[in-house]
Write a protein that holds these residues in place. Structure first.
Motif, PDB file in Angstrom:
ATOM      1  N   LEU A 239       0.836  -1.207   0.000  1.00 21.87           N
ATOM      2  CA  LEU A 239       0.000   0.000   0.000  1.00 21.87           C
ATOM      3  C   LEU A 239       0.865   1.250   0.000  1.00 21.87           C
ATOM      4  CD1 LEU A 239      -2.715  -0.967   2.659  1.00 21.87           C
ATOM      5  CD2 LEU A 239      -3.082  -0.744   0.199  1.00 21.87           C
TER       6      LEU A 239
ATOM      7  N   HIS B 237       3.178   1.510  -3.456  1.00 27.15           N
ATOM      8  CA  HIS B 237       2.484   1.690  -4.727  1.00 27.15           C
ATOM      9  C   HIS B 237       1.476   2.832  -4.702  1.00 27.15           C
ATOM     10  CE1 HIS B 237       4.435  -1.721  -6.561  1.00 27.15           C
ATOM     11  NE2 HIS B 237       4.144  -2.452  -5.518  1.00 27.15           N
TER      12      HIS B 237
ATOM     13  N   CYS C 196      -0.860   4.115  -2.546  1.00 25.37           N
ATOM     14  CA  CYS C 196      -2.260   4.024  -2.117  1.00 25.37           C
ATOM     15  C   CYS C 196      -2.561   4.888  -0.891  1.00 25.37           C
ATOM     16  CB  CYS C 196      -2.613   2.564  -1.791  1.00 25.37           C
ATOM     17  SG  CYS C 196      -2.343   1.417  -3.157  1.00 25.37           S
TER      18      CYS C 196
ATOM     19  N   ASP D 274      -2.211   8.396   0.805  1.00 28.23           N
ATOM     20  CA  ASP D 274      -1.932   9.798   0.544  1.00 28.23           C
ATOM     21  C   ASP D 274      -2.270  10.609   1.794  1.00 28.23           C
ATOM     22  OD1 ASP D 274      -1.780  12.404  -0.323  1.00 28.23           O
ATOM     23  OD2 ASP D 274      -2.911  12.067  -2.172  1.00 28.23           O
TER      24      ASP D 274
ATOM     25  N   TYR E   1      -8.508   1.169   4.401  1.00 24.83           N
ATOM     26  CA  TYR E   1      -9.556   0.825   3.435  1.00 24.83           C
ATOM     27  C   TYR E   1     -10.000  -0.633   3.538  1.00 24.83           C
ATOM     28  CZ  TYR E   1      -7.739   5.155   1.431  1.00 24.83           C
ATOM     29  OH  TYR E   1      -7.321   6.459   1.262  1.00 24.83           O
TER      30      TYR E   1
ATOM     31  N   HIS F 173      -9.035  -3.852 -11.927  1.00 28.38           N
ATOM     32  CA  HIS F 173      -8.833  -2.507 -11.396  1.00 28.38           C
ATOM     33  C   HIS F 173      -9.747  -1.506 -12.110  1.00 28.38           C
ATOM     34  CE1 HIS F 173      -7.063   1.423 -10.575  1.00 28.38           C
ATOM     35  NE2 HIS F 173      -6.710   0.882  -9.420  1.00 28.38           N
TER      36      HIS F 173
ATOM     37  N   ALA G 281      -8.685   4.634  -4.012  1.00 27.85           N
ATOM     38  CA  ALA G 281      -7.360   4.828  -3.428  1.00 27.85           C
ATOM     39  C   ALA G 281      -6.335   3.827  -3.936  1.00 27.85           C
ATOM     40  CB  ALA G 281      -7.453   4.741  -1.905  1.00 27.85           C
ATOM     41  N   LEU G 282      -6.762   2.616  -4.229  1.00 31.24           N
ATOM     42  CA  LEU G 282      -5.815   1.565  -4.589  1.00 31.24           C
ATOM     43  C   LEU G 282      -5.426   1.691  -6.059  1.00 31.24           C
ATOM     44  CD1 LEU G 282      -7.357  -1.459  -2.663  1.00 31.24           C
ATOM     45  CD2 LEU G 282      -5.828   0.355  -1.848  1.00 31.24           C
ATOM     46  N   THR G 283      -4.145   1.593  -6.339  1.00 26.00           N
ATOM     47  CA  THR G 283      -3.615   1.862  -7.671  1.00 26.00           C
ATOM     48  C   THR G 283      -3.530   0.583  -8.511  1.00 26.00           C
ATOM     49  OG1 THR G 283      -1.336   1.517  -6.925  1.00 26.00           O
ATOM     50  CG2 THR G 283      -2.238   3.760  -6.744  1.00 26.00           C
TER      51      THR G 283
ATOM     52  N   PHE H  90      -0.709  -1.569  -7.328  1.00 31.90           N
ATOM     53  CA  PHE H  90      -0.953  -2.358  -6.120  1.00 31.90           C
ATOM     54  C   PHE H  90      -1.720  -3.637  -6.450  1.00 31.90           C
ATOM     55  CE2 PHE H  90      -3.703  -3.480  -2.507  1.00 31.90           C
ATOM     56  CZ  PHE H  90      -2.716  -3.803  -1.588  1.00 31.90           C
TER      57      PHE H  90
ATOM     58  N   TYR I  61     -13.413  -6.193  -3.531  1.00 31.01           N
ATOM     59  CA  TYR I  61     -13.728  -5.154  -4.507  1.00 31.01           C
ATOM     60  C   TYR I  61     -14.554  -5.740  -5.647  1.00 31.01           C
ATOM     61  CZ  TYR I  61      -9.811  -3.496  -1.825  1.00 31.01           C
ATOM     62  OH  TYR I  61      -8.988  -3.177  -0.778  1.00 31.01           O
TER      63      TYR I  61
END
Length: 386
Positions: free
Chosen positions: A37, A40, A42, A44, A105, A222, A237-239, A242, A282
Motif C-alpha cells: 500500500l 504503490h 495508495c 496519501d 480501506y 482494477h 485509493a488503490l492503484t 498495487f 472489490y
C-alpha cells in the motif's frame, strides 16, 4: 527493557520479523500487503493516511508490532466517528490528528496487535498511550479487532461494536446444492432465479488465482474497481500497480472472479483468502446485468468455500441484502482511547447506548435469516457477547 520504536514506513521493518508475529498469516496484516500500500501510492496524507507503525524490540528481536497511521480525517476506516469529531469541535477541542491501529480501506476483522505474548501486547499499547500526547495525537483507535486481541485493552479504552454479514459453513454442507437445500423456499427460489438470469445473458464466470490473474485480468479488475468508485463520486485509493503487486507478492492469497460475455470481461470481484476464510473486497462492472452482482460477489465465493473446505466467508462491510444470500449478522469490535479526559464520560455513555442498539439490530436481523428451521449454520464461537 523493551525498546519502543516508531516507523514512518514498513519498509524499515524486516518482513520476516513482522510476518513471524502475524497470527495465521492473515492476508491483510502481512508485510507484503501493508508495505505494498505504501510503495504503490495508495496512502496519501491528503486523504488522511500517514504511516506511523509502532513496534517493541528486545535484544534486536521484534516482540510486538501494530500497523498504525496518523489520520487527519476518518476517511477509509469504516468505524464512523463523525459525531465524536463534532462533539470535540462544539467544546473547542481538537479531534484530529488521531492514531489508528488498523488496515487502510479494509473493514476486515483480524490481528491488530502482532506480538509474542499478551504481556508484549499490553506493553506496546502502554507505550503508544504514553507517546500519543507527545506526538500531538489526541486519541488512539483500534478497529476490527479479533477475539485474541480484545483482552489486551483495559477499561480505559471505550468499546464500540457494529454488525457485518458473514457466511459460515454448516458441517453437513459439502456442495453448493447442500447450501441451497438449507434455504427456505422463497430464498432458494430467488437465488436460483438470479443465477439463471446470468446464465441466460450468456455470461460465464472464471475463477483465477493470483498467478493466473496477473496482467490483463487484474488490469480489467482494477478498471471495474475504479468505475465503482467513480459512480459514487468517491476516490479509488488503490492503484493499478498495487493490484498487480498482490499477484506477484502474495499470489496464493488472491482469488479473482471474472465475468465474461463473448470473451469480453464485463464484471469482476476480487477476493483474498487465508487458510480458513475468504474475504470479499472489490467489485465492479461495465453496465448493469441482472443478478450479476450477487453471482460474482456472493454465490461464486460460497461455492468456492465449499469446494475448498473453507468455513467462513466475509464479503465486506454493511449490506442487509446479504442476509437473503445466507450471510448472517456478526458483531465487529473496536477500542478507543482518548487523551482528553473531559470528553470520556459522555462518550462512554454514547458507546454503551450504541452497543445496546447494535445488539437489538443484530437480533432482529438474525430473526429474518433465510434458512429453514434447524438447517442454518451454527452460531460462531466468537459471537458470544463480551
Amino acid at each position: 527493557m523493551p525498546q519502543f520504536r516508531l516507523h514512518a514506513s514498513l519498509a524499515g521493518i524486516p518482513a520476516a520479523a513482522w510476518d513471524a508475529l502475524n497470527r495465521g498469516g492473515h492476508p491483510f496484516t502481512r508485510h507484503a500487503f501493508l508495505e505494498g500500500l505504501e510503495r504503490h501510492g495508495c496512502l496519501d496524507p491528503a486523504h488522511g493516511w500517514s504511516p506511523l507503525h509502532a513496534t517493541l524490540w528486545e535484544g534486536g528481536e521484534l516482540v510486538a508490532a501494530a500497523p498504525a497511521y496518523v489520520k487527519g480525517n476518518s476517511h477509509g476506516e469504516f468505524v464512523f466517528d463523525r459525531a465524536w469529531a463534532e462533539a470535540y469541535a462544539r467544546h473547542g477541542l481538537a479531534y484530529y490528528p488521531k492514531w489508528l491501529i488498523g488496515v487502510p480501506y479494509t473493514p476486515v476483522t483480524g490481528p491488530r496487535l502482532l506480538a509474542v505474548d499478551e504481556a508484549a501486547k499490553q506493553a506496546l499499547l502502554a507505550a503508544m498511550r504514553e507517546a500519543a500526547p507527545r506526538l500531538g495525537l489526541h486519541s488512539i483507535h483500534a478497529n476490527f479487532l479479533d477475539a485474541e486481541d480484545l483482552p489486551a485493552f483495559d477499561d480505559d479504552w471505550l468499546a464500540r461494536e457494529d454488525v457485518q454479514f458473514h457466511w459460515q459453513r454448516h458441517p453437513d454442507w459439502r456442495h453448493f446444492d447442500d447450501f441451497l437445500a438449507a434455504l427456505d423456499h422463497k430464498h432458494r427460489k430467488n437465488l436460483k432465479a438470479d443465477r439463471r438470469k446470468v446464465e441466460q445473458a450468456g455470461i460465464r464466470l472464471r475463477l483465477l488465482d493470483g498467478r493466473a490473474a496477473a496482467g490483463a485480468p487484474m488490469a480489467a479488475m482494477h478498471g471495474f474497481y475504479a468505475a465503482t468508485f467513480a459512480g459514487k463520486w468517491n476516490h479509488a485509493a488503490l492503484t493499478p500497480a498495487f493490484f498487480q503487486h498482490l499477484c506477484t507478492a502474495m499470489p496464493e492469497t488472491v482469488l479473482l472472479a471474472l465475468a465474461e460475455r463473448a470473451g469480453e470481461a464485463v464484471a469482476g470481484a476480487l477476493f483474498l483468502h487465508s487458510p480458513g476464510t475468504l474475504y470479499g473486497r472489490y467489485w465492479g462492472a461495465h453496465g448493469f446485468h441482472p443478478g450479476l452482482h450477487f453471482e460474482t460477489c456472493y454465490h461464486q465465493g460460497i461455492a468456492w468455500c465449499l469446494e475448498q473446505g473453507r468455513n467462513r466467508f466475509e464479503p465486506g462491510a454493511q449490506g442487509e441484502h446479504k442476509l437473503a444470500r445466507g450471510f448472517l449478522p456478526t458483531t465487529t469490535h473496536s477500542r478507543h482511547w482518548l487523551a482528553e479526559p473531559r470528553v470520556r464520560p459522555a462518550l462512554a455513555r454514547w458507546c454503551a447506548a450504541e452497543r445496546e442498539a447494535v445488539a437489538r439490530y443484530r437480533a432482529e436481523a438474525a430473526a429474518h435469516g433465510p434458512f429453514r428451521q434447524g438447517s442454518g449454520p451454527l452460531p460462531a464461537a466468537e459471537e458470544v457477547r463480551r
